[in-house]
Design an enzyme around this catalytic site. Structure first.
Site, PDB file in Angstrom:
ATOM      1  N   LYS A 183      98.559 -46.537  -9.588  1.00 54.60           N
ATOM      2  CA  LYS A 183      99.573 -45.875  -8.761  1.00 54.60           C
ATOM      3  C   LYS A 183      99.102 -44.468  -8.381  1.00 54.60           C
ATOM      4  O   LYS A 183      98.522 -43.757  -9.208  1.00 54.60           O
ATOM      5  CB  LYS A 183     100.888 -45.833  -9.539  1.00 54.60           C
ATOM      6  CG  LYS A 183     102.093 -45.294  -8.773  1.00 54.60           C
ATOM      7  CD  LYS A 183     103.327 -45.404  -9.659  1.00 54.60           C
ATOM      8  CE  LYS A 183     104.542 -44.724  -9.050  1.00 54.60           C
ATOM      9  NZ  LYS A 183     105.711 -44.817  -9.947  1.00 54.60           N
ATOM     10  N   SER A 191     109.898 -46.099  -7.886  1.00 55.10           N
ATOM     11  CA  SER A 191     108.846 -45.525  -7.068  1.00 55.10           C
ATOM     12  C   SER A 191     107.557 -46.342  -7.068  1.00 55.10           C
ATOM     13  O   SER A 191     106.647 -46.053  -6.283  1.00 55.10           O
ATOM     14  CB  SER A 191     108.543 -44.100  -7.546  1.00 55.10           C
ATOM     15  OG  SER A 191     108.016 -44.092  -8.858  1.00 55.10           O
ATOM     16  N   SER A 208     111.533 -46.473 -12.300  1.00 57.01           N
ATOM     17  CA  SER A 208     110.489 -46.740 -11.310  1.00 57.01           C
ATOM     18  C   SER A 208     109.556 -47.888 -11.636  1.00 57.01           C
ATOM     19  O   SER A 208     108.748 -48.273 -10.798  1.00 57.01           O
ATOM     20  CB  SER A 208     109.666 -45.469 -11.076  1.00 57.01           C
ATOM     21  OG  SER A 208     110.442 -44.495 -10.426  1.00 57.01           O
TER      22      SER A 208
END
Length: 477
Positions: A83, A158, A182
């Site tokens: 990520k 997220s 997230s």
């Protein structure tokens, strides 16, 4: 003939080196010599290119991916992504923000090293909303990350980029992290397994450990329970927190243990769950009872100021980024942060004097959480208060007051586990929305009890295998 651009459901499962394998299965195939790590990386890269043309899930591609330097590892040769809020040496870390020009990281973040210790091959970095603040991966001036089940809907946030790639079949699992939901939110939106570990289960997150209350945990999103179980065990082989009970060897199936499970349908903060989500949770409870578990209603008596306090703390994070942003890039301009980030910062600026009381009350949340677990092994609840919204509903371009109202009506369950530091797991429910989108259900446990979460997850997966977005023919190169 339907073109890829016209499809509303996207998947790239096909007959190549990855096949239908999850990460555990692919690693076994590589160890047996049925495919090579190079073939797996090549075919995953092709899948990623095809899927990303519509999903917009990738931030950075690695031109020549190299296998991790680990000697073997549980996932030796398995292709994956990191990520883009976590440093990977040689790649820029952009945090999903247009407020600065990212520079290449000089070294791996501590979690990246733990991630690589499992033997994975990193193909690049996935997109996230600005600084991970939003429960959807959308932007003011760029394409959103799209949901593989329906490209007009959010992939969550997220860790939306990671979830979109995994759900579409581009890679078996991908890195995710969770500061308010997230990992679990995009897992719920994309029909995946999303385990937020106990605080301290994996190496501390570089951002979270600098906070007065560390709310961030790293992990993965995956398509199978055994991948999440095996990843946690493999990560522990690199580093184990001696203050927590060991995860031990990777679990491979349900233990048969009968559990006492609390049922929480509406948010402790007063948000009412919508019909399809309530149906998904109650259907899961029915399945659990059929498997021999006991399910009973439970109350979580939160401080009535919890939502406001978490919002203030959320604003503190945006405020701190506005102050320290030049450490990310010399051209950082807080005025270029998106509408959600600016609104959160302004919210905190008006309330900064309340910070000590906010942190103190948030830390006391563990008392109410522990009280709810008396006589229980787990708590079952929704992940989100309503089903996955269409793109635009939670866009940072929406006026801040309206956007905040929408977020609070959506993200009503997940933050408690971040504040208390307890493990929590999102699983696909046995039911779906009327238009076929997945719905996530959430299990929460006491600190250090990830194995109990995995136990119930294995049982539910065995009873009704999780669906995939394979309603359309696979995309062919």
């Amino acid at each position: 003939m339907t073109t890829f651009e016209e499809q509303t459901t996207v998947h790239v499962f096909r007959d190549d080196a990855l096949g239908e394998h999850d990460a555990v299965g692919l690693a076994e195939a590589i160890r047996r010599g049925e495919v090579s790590a190079a073939e797996a990386a090549r075919d995953a890269a092709a899948r990623v290119r095809d899927a990303d043309a519509l999903l917009h899930a990738v931030q950075t591609h690695v031109d020549a991916p190299a296998p991790a330097p680990a000697a073997g590892g549980a996932f030796a040769g398995v292709p994956t992504f990191v990520k883009d809020n976590t440093d990977y040496a040689g790649l820029p870390t952009g945090h999903g923000s247009a407020a600065f020009t990212p520079r290449a990281a000089r070294r791996h973040a501590p979690f990246t090293r733990q991630f690589l210790s499992t033997g994975v091959t990193v193909l690049g970095k996935t997109r996230l909303p600005e600084f991970g603040f939003s429960p959807t991966t959308e932007y003011e001036g760029a394409e959103p990350v799209r949901n593989p089940w329906h490209t007009g809907h959010s992939a969550g946030g997220s860790s939306g980029g990671s979830a979109a790639l995994v759900a579409a079949g581009a890679v078996p699992f991908a890195h995710a992290n969770d500061g308010g939901g997230s990992i679990r939110i995009p897992a719920a939106c994309c029909g995946l397994v999303g385990l937020k570990p106990t605080r301290g289960r994996v190496v501390p997150n570089a951002q979270g450990r600098q906070l007065p209350l560390d709310i961030v945990s790293d992990g993965i999103v995956s398509r199978t329970v055994r991948d999440s179980a095996a990843f946690l065990a493999a990560a522990e082989a690199h580093w184990r927190n001696p203050k927590l009970p060991p995860v031990g060897p990777p679990a491979e199936g349900p233990s048969g243990r009968r559990l006492r499970i609390g049922l929480l349908l509406d948010s402790p903060g007063g948000v009412t769950t919508d019909g399809p989500t309530r149906e998904a949770v109650t259907a899961t409870a029915t399945v659990l009872e059929g498997l021999g578990h006991t399910v009973q209603p439970v109350e979580l008596a939160m401080d009535p100021r919890f939502t406001e306090d978490f919002l203030t703390y959320w604003g503190l994070l945006s405020f701190l980024l506005g102050v320290t942003g030049r450490t990310l890039g010399s051209d950082f301009d807080r005025h270029r942060m998106d509408g959600l980030s600016r609104g959160l910062r302004e919210t905190y600026t008006a309330k900064w004097r309340t910070t000590p009381g906010v942190v103190r009350r948030l830390r006391r949340t563990r008392v109410a959480y522990a009280a709810a677990f008396r006589g229980l092994d787990l708590v079952l609840s929704p992940v989100l208060a309503h089903t996955t919204p269409p793109l635009g509903h939670l866009s940072p371009a929406v006026p801040y007051e309206t956007l905040l109202e929408r977020i609070l009506a959506y993200v009503a369950f997940t933050p408690v586990n971040n504040v208390v530091g307890t493990p929590s797991l999102s699983l696909p429910a046995p039911t779906a929305t009327p238009d076929g989108l997945p719905v996530g259900v959430m299990f929460s446990a006491r600190p250090g009890h990830e194995r109990t979460l995995l136990d119930v997850a294995f049982a539910l997966e065995a009873d009704r295998p999780f669906r995939r977005p394979t309603d359309v023919p696979p995309l062919r190169p």
